[in-house]
Design a protein around this motif. Structure first.
Motif, PDB file in Angstrom:
ATOM      1  N   LYS A   1       0.859  -1.194   0.000  1.00 37.06           N
ATOM      2  CA  LYS A   1       0.000   0.000   0.000  1.00 37.06           C
ATOM      3  C   LYS A   1       0.890   1.236   0.000  1.00 37.06           C
ATOM      4  N   THR A   2       0.638   2.096  -0.960  1.00 37.87           N
ATOM      5  CA  THR A   2       1.417   3.325  -1.089  1.00 37.87           C
ATOM      6  C   THR A   2       0.462   4.503  -1.180  1.00 37.87           C
ATOM      7  N   GLU A   3       0.985   5.679  -0.862  1.00 40.29           N
ATOM      8  CA  GLU A   3       0.165   6.879  -1.003  1.00 40.29           C
ATOM      9  C   GLU A   3      -0.046   7.159  -2.487  1.00 40.29           C
ATOM     10  N   ALA A   4      -1.285   7.455  -2.845  1.00 45.52           N
ATOM     11  CA  ALA A   4      -1.619   7.695  -4.245  1.00 45.52           C
ATOM     12  C   ALA A   4      -0.992   8.994  -4.736  1.00 45.52           C
ATOM     13  N   ARG A   5      -0.622   9.014  -6.027  1.00 43.94           N
ATOM     14  CA  ARG A   5      -0.039  10.228  -6.606  1.00 43.94           C
ATOM     15  C   ARG A   5      -1.040  11.369  -6.638  1.00 43.94           C
ATOM     16  N   ASN A   6      -2.314  11.032  -6.850  1.00 43.39           N
ATOM     17  CA  ASN A   6      -3.365  12.043  -6.901  1.00 43.39           C
ATOM     18  C   ASN A   6      -4.447  11.670  -5.900  1.00 43.39           C
ATOM     19  N   PRO A   7      -4.826  12.576  -4.995  1.00 40.92           N
ATOM     20  CA  PRO A   7      -5.835  12.228  -3.989  1.00 40.92           C
ATOM     21  C   PRO A   7      -7.208  12.021  -4.611  1.00 40.92           C
ATOM     22  N   ALA A   8      -7.982  11.172  -3.996  1.00 45.24           N
ATOM     23  CA  ALA A   8      -9.361  10.925  -4.415  1.00 45.24           C
ATOM     24  C   ALA A   8     -10.297  11.670  -3.482  1.00 45.24           C
ATOM     25  N   GLY A   9     -11.470  12.017  -3.994  1.00 45.76           N
ATOM     26  CA  GLY A   9     -12.437  12.744  -3.200  1.00 45.76           C
ATOM     27  C   GLY A   9     -13.361  11.836  -2.423  1.00 45.76           C
ATOM     28  N   SER A  10     -14.150  12.447  -1.562  1.00 45.35           N
ATOM     29  CA  SER A  10     -15.085  11.668  -0.730  1.00 45.35           C
ATOM     30  C   SER A  10     -16.341  11.273  -1.488  1.00 45.35           C
ATOM     31  N   HIS A  11     -16.597  11.939  -2.627  1.00 47.16           N
ATOM     32  CA  HIS A  11     -17.761  11.609  -3.439  1.00 47.16           C
ATOM     33  C   HIS A  11     -17.345  10.764  -4.639  1.00 47.16           C
ATOM     34  N   ASP A  12     -18.177   9.795  -4.994  1.00 47.53           N
ATOM     35  CA  ASP A  12     -17.934   9.050  -6.221  1.00 47.53           C
ATOM     36  C   ASP A  12     -18.144   9.962  -7.424  1.00 47.53           C
ATOM     37  N   VAL A  13     -17.250   9.888  -8.400  1.00 50.22           N
ATOM     38  CA  VAL A  13     -17.483  10.568  -9.673  1.00 50.22           C
ATOM     39  C   VAL A  13     -18.590   9.807 -10.403  1.00 50.22           C
ATOM     40  N   THR A  14     -19.624  10.499 -10.816  1.00 51.58           N
ATOM     41  CA  THR A  14     -20.760   9.856 -11.464  1.00 51.58           C
ATOM     42  C   THR A  14     -20.647   9.974 -12.979  1.00 51.58           C
ATOM     43  N   THR A  15     -21.389   9.119 -13.674  1.00 52.78           N
ATOM     44  CA  THR A  15     -21.307   9.053 -15.126  1.00 52.78           C
ATOM     45  C   THR A  15     -22.676   9.281 -15.762  1.00 52.78           C
ATOM     46  N   GLN A  16     -22.645   9.836 -16.969  1.00 57.75           N
ATOM     47  CA  GLN A  16     -23.857  10.016 -17.760  1.00 57.75           C
ATOM     48  C   GLN A  16     -23.540   9.685 -19.215  1.00 57.75           C
ATOM     49  N   ALA A  17     -24.262   8.712 -19.776  1.00 58.82           N
ATOM     50  CA  ALA A  17     -24.089   8.370 -21.182  1.00 58.82           C
ATOM     51  C   ALA A  17     -24.645   9.487 -22.064  1.00 58.82           C
TER      52      ALA A  17
END
Length: 207
Positions: free
Chosen positions: A97-113
């Motif tokens: 386990k390593t620290e990610a290069r780019n932080p992730a947010g607390s919300h899921d990124v959502t998708t729209q077709a």
């Protein structure tokens, strides 16, 4: 199942409609985002290892491809080999386990077709692009998976039988959107699976 900051829970079927099966829930107790490399052993109802069952992932937590923010995230597991329908739990080992290069947010990124004119359409239709929506106050980096699900008999968990990436690593601005075009193998998969069986379009934090 715990390894210092990380803990795991396997949910084969939540019992709720429209909820994806075979999820690995990952809790991260550290304030920074992690990119773990995990390995798995499939277990039967008596918690014995099923040695002939291979476990792989949709989002790549077994390859360091999934970024897990503080609080947690999830991956989707895939089982293959003799005994795959007997899996009731998994044993998770944190290889790294390593620290990610780019932080992730607390919300899921959502998708729209989107269709070829940029109009919102159903994910089951033949779409030409995917709009990504980021609710967090900083930019995040995600990948998109187009997932085709099987249609198992009652009592058997639904499994991702085909996973196709759409685009590559994509930056989504803070409180903003990004549009990823569907091309190549992804366009072929959408053409093949549209108006047919169950599909999902999922964005996941990555690096």
């Amino acid at each position: 199942m715990t390894s210092a900051a990380l803990s795991f829970r396997y949910v084969g079927d939540s019992g709720m409609d429209e909820t994806m099966n075979q999820q690995l829930l990952i809790d991260n107790g550290l304030p920074n985002s992690l990119a773990p490399v995990l390995s798995f052993k499939a277990l039967d109802e008596t918690h014995h290892v099923l040695p002939d069952v291979k476990v792989s992932t949709v989002f790549g937590s077994d390859r360091g491809n999934l970024v897990v923010p503080y609080g947690g995230s999830y991956d989707i597991l895939r089982f293959s080999g003799p005994g795959k329908h007997d899996v009731t739990d998994v044993r998770v080992t944190v290889q790294r386990k390593t620290e990610a290069r780019n932080p992730a947010g607390s919300h899921d990124v959502t998708t729209q077709a989107l269709d070829s004119h940029g109009r919102a359409i159903e994910k089951f239709e033949r779409f030409s692009a995917v709009r990504l929506i980021n609710e967090d106050n900083f930019p995040v980096f995600v990948r998109i998976a187009y997932i085709l699900w099987d249609q198992p008999p009652k009592g058997v968990t639904q499994q991702a039988v085909e996973v196709t990436p759409i685009g590559g690593l994509t930056s989504v601005p803070a409180h903003g959107t990004a549009v990823v075009k569907v091309s190549g193998k992804a366009a072929a998969a959408v053409a093949r699976n549209s108006y047919g069986p169950a599909v999902s379009i999922k964005a996941y934090n990555s690096q």
